[in-house]
Scaffold this motif. Structure first.
Motif, PDB file in Angstrom:
ATOM      1  N   ASP A 138    -110.747 -13.865 -71.828  1.00 25.15           N
ATOM      2  CA  ASP A 138    -110.066 -13.400 -70.618  1.00 25.15           C
ATOM      3  C   ASP A 138    -108.557 -13.600 -70.679  1.00 25.15           C
ATOM      4  O   ASP A 138    -107.826 -13.011 -69.865  1.00 25.15           O
ATOM      5  CB  ASP A 138    -110.631 -14.108 -69.389  1.00 25.15           C
ATOM      6  N   ASP A 139    -108.089 -14.412 -71.599  1.00 25.42           N
ATOM      7  CA  ASP A 139    -106.649 -14.608 -71.773  1.00 25.42           C
ATOM      8  C   ASP A 139    -106.077 -13.709 -72.868  1.00 25.42           C
ATOM      9  O   ASP A 139    -104.937 -13.889 -73.305  1.00 25.42           O
ATOM     10  CB  ASP A 139    -106.339 -16.076 -72.099  1.00 25.42           C
ATOM     11  N   LEU A 140    -106.885 -12.740 -73.311  1.00 21.53           N
ATOM     12  CA  LEU A 140    -106.433 -11.715 -74.251  1.00 21.53           C
ATOM     13  C   LEU A 140    -106.437 -10.371 -73.537  1.00 21.53           C
ATOM     14  O   LEU A 140    -107.424  -9.993 -72.910  1.00 21.53           O
ATOM     15  CB  LEU A 140    -107.349 -11.649 -75.474  1.00 21.53           C
ATOM     16  N   VAL A 141    -105.326  -9.630 -73.628  1.00 19.52           N
ATOM     17  CA  VAL A 141    -105.219  -8.310 -73.010  1.00 19.52           C
ATOM     18  C   VAL A 141    -105.025  -7.292 -74.129  1.00 19.52           C
ATOM     19  O   VAL A 141    -104.002  -7.294 -74.808  1.00 19.52           O
ATOM     20  CB  VAL A 141    -104.050  -8.242 -72.018  1.00 19.52           C
ATOM     21  N   SER A 142    -106.006  -6.417 -74.316  1.00 16.98           N
ATOM     22  CA  SER A 142    -105.963  -5.443 -75.404  1.00 16.98           C
ATOM     23  C   SER A 142    -105.019  -4.289 -75.067  1.00 16.98           C
ATOM     24  O   SER A 142    -105.107  -3.702 -73.993  1.00 16.98           O
ATOM     25  CB  SER A 142    -107.366  -4.899 -75.668  1.00 16.98           C
ATOM     26  N   PHE A 143    -104.141  -3.961 -76.030  1.00 17.20           N
ATOM     27  CA  PHE A 143    -103.274  -2.793 -75.852  1.00 17.20           C
ATOM     28  C   PHE A 143    -103.557  -1.714 -76.892  1.00 17.20           C
ATOM     29  O   PHE A 143    -102.975  -0.630 -76.846  1.00 17.20           O
ATOM     30  CB  PHE A 143    -101.784  -3.189 -75.886  1.00 17.20           C
ATOM     31  N   CYS A 144    -104.445  -1.999 -77.850  1.00 17.01           N
ATOM     32  CA  CYS A 144    -104.840  -1.016 -78.855  1.00 17.01           C
ATOM     33  C   CYS A 144    -106.140  -1.480 -79.488  1.00 17.01           C
ATOM     34  O   CYS A 144    -106.273  -2.666 -79.816  1.00 17.01           O
ATOM     35  CB  CYS A 144    -103.750  -0.861 -79.929  1.00 17.01           C
TER      36      CYS A 144
END
Length: 289
Positions: A107-113
């Motif tokens: 949950d502390d990772l935000v995917s941008f690709c």
């Protein structure tokens, strides 16, 4: 207080722009809502890139890690790919079922690709959700990679490079069909007209003569529509009007009207290019990147 200028790499995004992936123009309100929904402070360099173009496919898609292509940048908005669409619920459920412990704190990772199997992420795990995230690559297919690639997003952007292709640039006012016919006569390689639906510009494909194998090559224009959408898209009429006019795919080669390119410099390619001397056009060897 003046916002410091952020040096986003030039020619970061592909031309023409694939319009179904282009989000509406970025606004302060959209940023505020995105950060509230995600519960993080988004990197200033990411927002600077989205002010150039709010998401879409990248020209600079090669990262030195060689883990996977960075083929797109998720923007902020309702279209795919959007940074707002992704969540980890399915991945976390699979991890629980199979007693997989890493990657930790998804949950502390935000995917941008990413493609669902791998993701490039804003990683807030070490510094907190209000701090500048590092950039991390994770694998959620084999669950064997959780690797920091850059200390921040601006550094990550400047690590990216375009895929390199050996090419010849051709200068002529002739239409691409005439260039294709002349090229076929000069080389003895028949060219297949693939139309403009795949990439938004006309493309001719041919195979170089390679013993027991084939090596593809392409004839393409430099000047193309700024944006494109395929005719079967249900929003074709609406999206076509979003971005009009023309642009150069490779403005650094502005003197070239067309490109003949392949993926790898081989003896077959070098033999083929020797035939270009008989073409009735000016041409020069270049590298597309």
């Amino acid at each position: 207080m003046t916002t410091p200028l952020i040096d986003v790499p030039k020619r970061l995004f592909k031309i023409p722009v694939y319009l179904p992936s282009l989000q509406p123009k970025l606004t302060p309100r959209a940023i505020q809502r995105a950060e509230a929904q995600l519960g993080v402070k988004l990197p200033a360099a990411y927002l600077a890139a989205l002010r150039v173009q709010n998401g879409g496919y990248l020209r600079l898609s090669d990262h030195p890690s060689d883990l996977a292509p960075v083929d797109c940048l998720a923007g902020i908005g309702p279209r795919f790919p959007s940074i707002l669409e992704h969540d980890w619920e399915e991945v976390k459920a699979y991890m629980r079922e199979n007693n997989i412990k890493k990657p930790r704190r998804l949950d502390d990772l935000v995917s941008f690709c990413g493609d669902g199997h791998y993701h490039f992420c804003f990683d807030y795990r070490k510094r907190g959700r209000e701090s500048e995230p590092c950039i991390t690559y994770i694998d959620v297919e084999c669950f064997d990679v959780d690797k920091v690639l850059a200390p921040d997003f601006l550094t990550f952007l400047h690590q990216l490079r375009a895929e390199q292709e050996p090419a010849y640039g051709i200068s002529t006012s002739q239409p691409i069909e005439a260039v294709a016919a002349a090229l076929a006569d000069a080389s003895g390689c028949p060219l297949e007209d693939q139309g403009d639906q795949w990439y938004g510009y006309p493309t001719f494909h041919f195979d170089l003569p390679v013993a027991d194998d084939k090596q593809g090559a392409w004839l393409t224009p430099n000047r193309v529509k700024r944006g494109f959408v395929r005719q079967e898209d249900p929003e074709y009429a609406k999206l076509t009007a979003r971005m009009t006019g023309f642009a150069l795919r490779y403005p650094e080669h502005a003197d070239c009207d067309y490109f003949i390119s392949t993926k790898v410099d081989t003896e077959a390619w070098r033999g083929f290019t020797r035939a270009l001397s008989s073409l009735p056009y000016e041409s020069r060897a270049i590298v597309l990147e």
